[in-house]
Design a protein around this motif. Sequence first.
Motif, PDB file in Angstrom:
ATOM      1  N   ILE A 127       0.840  -1.199   0.000  1.00  0.00           N
ATOM      2  CA  ILE A 127       0.000   0.000   0.000  1.00  0.00           C
ATOM      3  C   ILE A 127       0.875   1.249   0.000  1.00  0.00           C
ATOM      4  O   ILE A 127       0.615   2.222  -0.714  1.00  0.00           O
ATOM      5  N   GLY A 128       1.940   1.216   0.793  1.00  0.00           N
ATOM      6  CA  GLY A 128       2.864   2.349   0.824  1.00  0.00           C
ATOM      7  C   GLY A 128       3.507   2.631  -0.517  1.00  0.00           C
ATOM      8  O   GLY A 128       3.748   3.791  -0.884  1.00  0.00           O
ATOM      9  N   ASP A 129       3.783   1.572  -1.304  1.00  0.00           N
ATOM     10  CA  ASP A 129       4.353   1.767  -2.637  1.00  0.00           C
ATOM     11  C   ASP A 129       3.428   2.598  -3.509  1.00  0.00           C
ATOM     12  O   ASP A 129       3.868   3.496  -4.236  1.00  0.00           O
ATOM     13  N   GLY A 130       2.113   2.297  -3.455  1.00  0.00           N
ATOM     14  CA  GLY A 130       1.155   3.052  -4.248  1.00  0.00           C
ATOM     15  C   GLY A 130       1.060   4.499  -3.793  1.00  0.00           C
ATOM     16  O   GLY A 130       1.034   5.424  -4.619  1.00  0.00           O
ATOM     17  N   LEU A 131       1.008   4.719  -2.491  1.00  0.00           N
ATOM     18  CA  LEU A 131       0.933   6.083  -1.965  1.00  0.00           C
ATOM     19  C   LEU A 131       2.176   6.888  -2.329  1.00  0.00           C
ATOM     20  O   LEU A 131       2.083   8.044  -2.755  1.00  0.00           O
ATOM     21  N   ARG A 132       3.350   6.267  -2.151  1.00  0.00           N
ATOM     22  CA  ARG A 132       4.588   6.990  -2.466  1.00  0.00           C
ATOM     23  C   ARG A 132       4.667   7.320  -3.949  1.00  0.00           C
ATOM     24  O   ARG A 132       5.110   8.418  -4.321  1.00  0.00           O
ATOM     25  N   TYR A 133       4.263   6.381  -4.782  1.00  0.00           N
ATOM     26  CA  TYR A 133       4.363   6.630  -6.225  1.00  0.00           C
ATOM     27  C   TYR A 133       3.513   7.832  -6.621  1.00  0.00           C
ATOM     28  O   TYR A 133       3.960   8.695  -7.383  1.00  0.00           O
ATOM     29  N   VAL A 134       2.289   7.913  -6.095  1.00  0.00           N
ATOM     30  CA  VAL A 134       1.399   9.016  -6.448  1.00  0.00           C
ATOM     31  C   VAL A 134       1.908  10.338  -5.896  1.00  0.00           C
ATOM     32  O   VAL A 134       2.020  11.341  -6.616  1.00  0.00           O
ATOM     33  N   PHE A 135       2.262  10.374  -4.610  1.00  0.00           N
ATOM     34  CA  PHE A 135       2.563  11.664  -3.984  1.00  0.00           C
ATOM     35  C   PHE A 135       4.004  12.119  -4.188  1.00  0.00           C
ATOM     36  O   PHE A 135       4.343  13.257  -3.861  1.00  0.00           O
ATOM     37  N   ARG A 136       4.858  11.261  -4.767  1.00  0.00           N
ATOM     38  CA  ARG A 136       6.188  11.706  -5.157  1.00  0.00           C
ATOM     39  C   ARG A 136       6.256  12.062  -6.644  1.00  0.00           C
ATOM     40  O   ARG A 136       7.249  12.596  -7.113  1.00  0.00           O
ATOM     41  N   HIS A 137       5.197  11.736  -7.366  1.00  0.00           N
ATOM     42  CA  HIS A 137       5.194  11.971  -8.806  1.00  0.00           C
ATOM     43  C   HIS A 137       4.744  13.410  -9.075  1.00  0.00           C
ATOM     44  O   HIS A 137       3.681  13.836  -8.620  1.00  0.00           O
ATOM     45  N   PRO A 138       5.525  14.185  -9.825  1.00  0.00           N
ATOM     46  CA  PRO A 138       5.191  15.604 -10.023  1.00  0.00           C
ATOM     47  C   PRO A 138       3.914  15.849 -10.815  1.00  0.00           C
ATOM     48  O   PRO A 138       3.357  16.956 -10.747  1.00  0.00           O
ATOM     49  N   LEU A 139       3.427  14.849 -11.546  1.00  0.00           N
ATOM     50  CA  LEU A 139       2.191  15.021 -12.319  1.00  0.00           C
ATOM     51  C   LEU A 139       0.989  14.372 -11.635  1.00  0.00           C
ATOM     52  O   LEU A 139      -0.112  14.932 -11.656  1.00  0.00           O
ATOM     53  N   LEU A 140       1.194  13.212 -11.029  1.00  0.00           N
ATOM     54  CA  LEU A 140       0.074  12.539 -10.380  1.00  0.00           C
ATOM     55  C   LEU A 140      -0.318  13.217  -9.064  1.00  0.00           C
ATOM     56  O   LEU A 140      -1.495  13.216  -8.691  1.00  0.00           O
ATOM     57  N   ARG A 141       0.658  13.806  -8.369  1.00  0.00           N
ATOM     58  CA  ARG A 141       0.340  14.451  -7.083  1.00  0.00           C
ATOM     59  C   ARG A 141      -0.682  15.587  -7.229  1.00  0.00           C
ATOM     60  O   ARG A 141      -1.700  15.591  -6.530  1.00  0.00           O
ATOM     61  N   PRO A 142      -0.469  16.566  -8.123  1.00  0.00           N
ATOM     62  CA  PRO A 142      -1.489  17.627  -8.245  1.00  0.00           C
ATOM     63  C   PRO A 142      -2.831  17.117  -8.744  1.00  0.00           C
ATOM     64  O   PRO A 142      -3.879  17.643  -8.348  1.00  0.00           O
ATOM     65  N   ILE A 143      -2.815  16.084  -9.594  1.00  0.00           N
ATOM     66  CA  ILE A 143      -4.079  15.501 -10.042  1.00  0.00           C
ATOM     67  C   ILE A 143      -4.820  14.915  -8.842  1.00  0.00           C
ATOM     68  O   ILE A 143      -6.034  15.112  -8.678  1.00  0.00           O
ATOM     69  N   ALA A 144      -4.094  14.200  -7.981  1.00  0.00           N
ATOM     70  CA  ALA A 144      -4.710  13.592  -6.801  1.00  0.00           C
ATOM     71  C   ALA A 144      -5.284  14.659  -5.862  1.00  0.00           C
ATOM     72  O   ALA A 144      -6.403  14.510  -5.350  1.00  0.00           O
ATOM     73  N   LEU A 145      -4.548  15.739  -5.651  1.00  0.00           N
ATOM     74  CA  LEU A 145      -5.004  16.781  -4.725  1.00  0.00           C
ATOM     75  C   LEU A 145      -6.220  17.526  -5.276  1.00  0.00           C
ATOM     76  O   LEU A 145      -7.160  17.826  -4.532  1.00  0.00           O
ATOM     77  N   THR A 146      -6.201  17.832  -6.565  1.00  0.00           N
ATOM     78  CA  THR A 146      -7.367  18.493  -7.164  1.00  0.00           C
ATOM     79  C   THR A 146      -8.577  17.576  -7.129  1.00  0.00           C
ATOM     80  O   THR A 146      -9.693  18.002  -6.806  1.00  0.00           O
TER      81      THR A 146
END
Length: 416
Positions: free
Chosen positions: A208-227
Amino acid sequence: MKPGILRHPEFRRLWTADLLSQLGSRLAMTAAPLLAVITLNASTLQVSVLRTCETAAWLVLGLFAGAWVDRIRCLPVLIWSDLGRALLYGSIPVAAWFGVLTLTQLYVVLALSGLLTVLFDVAHSSYPPRLLASDELLPANARLAANHSVAAVVGAGAGGFLVQWLTAAVTLGLNALSFVWSALWLRSIRTPEPRPAPAERPNLRREIGDGLRYVFRHPLLRPIALTTSSTFLFQSANNAVMIVFLVREVHLPPSAIGLLSMIGLLGALAASWFTERLSNRLGEPRAMVLACVGIGVAFVLQALTGPGWRLTWYVVSVLLAAISIIVCYILQSSIRQRLCPPELQGRVSATMSFVAWGVAPIGSLLGGLIATAFSLRTTLWLSGTGALLGAGFVLLSPLRTLRHLPTPATPAPPRT
């Protein structure tokens, strides 16, 4: 959008099953609150709790579902989730027939079906990359998004008419039949789905941590997730009170609510058709940013709705929201699937869904509390403003200036 994707026989079966499942879910989204308001005399807060029950499962199961789906085949999960939801929703007309239907049963059915919906949605978003080639994903997601838009509008419209014609309980029974039909179509898919390679040392928390880290460390997926998270928070607050608002303040019957909801069909269908052209012209990242802003504007306009000519604002907002949501859904799905390595598809999909749907029960409850403390219209204004401000995450990110996604896909972060 390339029409040829429906010539793929296995995708056509998946697409048909998805359409049926989506229609059933949308019937329930309209019929359940109408059942609570009209038949069970629920208060505004009690109706908002219904919405909370529908989405609370993402907080409980969302991240675990992603790690689990990455370990197994997706197709059996899809089939059994449909059958389980059919059984749950089928209990409602039976209880109504014997005169023992209560608000408590409605809460339980929505909460348990929500758990199955989590499993279905995570498996469904992870399944296309296992079934299709990479260059088929964008047109495939566009077709699936068209299902989403058709179901959202037709389901809402048909739900209103069916509730007035057959009663809300019977309408929820039709929802159960749609899930059975969907399961039969999924069962007809014959292409073997490879079983994912087992992890060397299975560790659910680490996965589960791998998925969270991948999203929130990724410069494109992180803002998509937050929006997406902020948009879902305020959209859920809006959805929790909108039917109550239309019934008790605008004084519309269920059939009129259904008819008005169907107006967005043209915009939604148009969006599923021109998304590929729009992304070719602006680039997928910039087109998605534009759609995120459109969602916020649509919900601000919805707060202007009132009786008489002011219903025009509802029509305009539904059209704009339908277009923007479908464009955003198609592009977000394609961007995520192309940026994410195969071994993380389920977990990244679950993470993106978790940050969205995980806040939905909070938003639904918040909408009910604000409406109870202040007013229904105040809730609409606050939710619209919040959804618009949420687009700031993608507006201030590299997505705003990118025309093409970086290639090759960013590798998965090492496990620690």
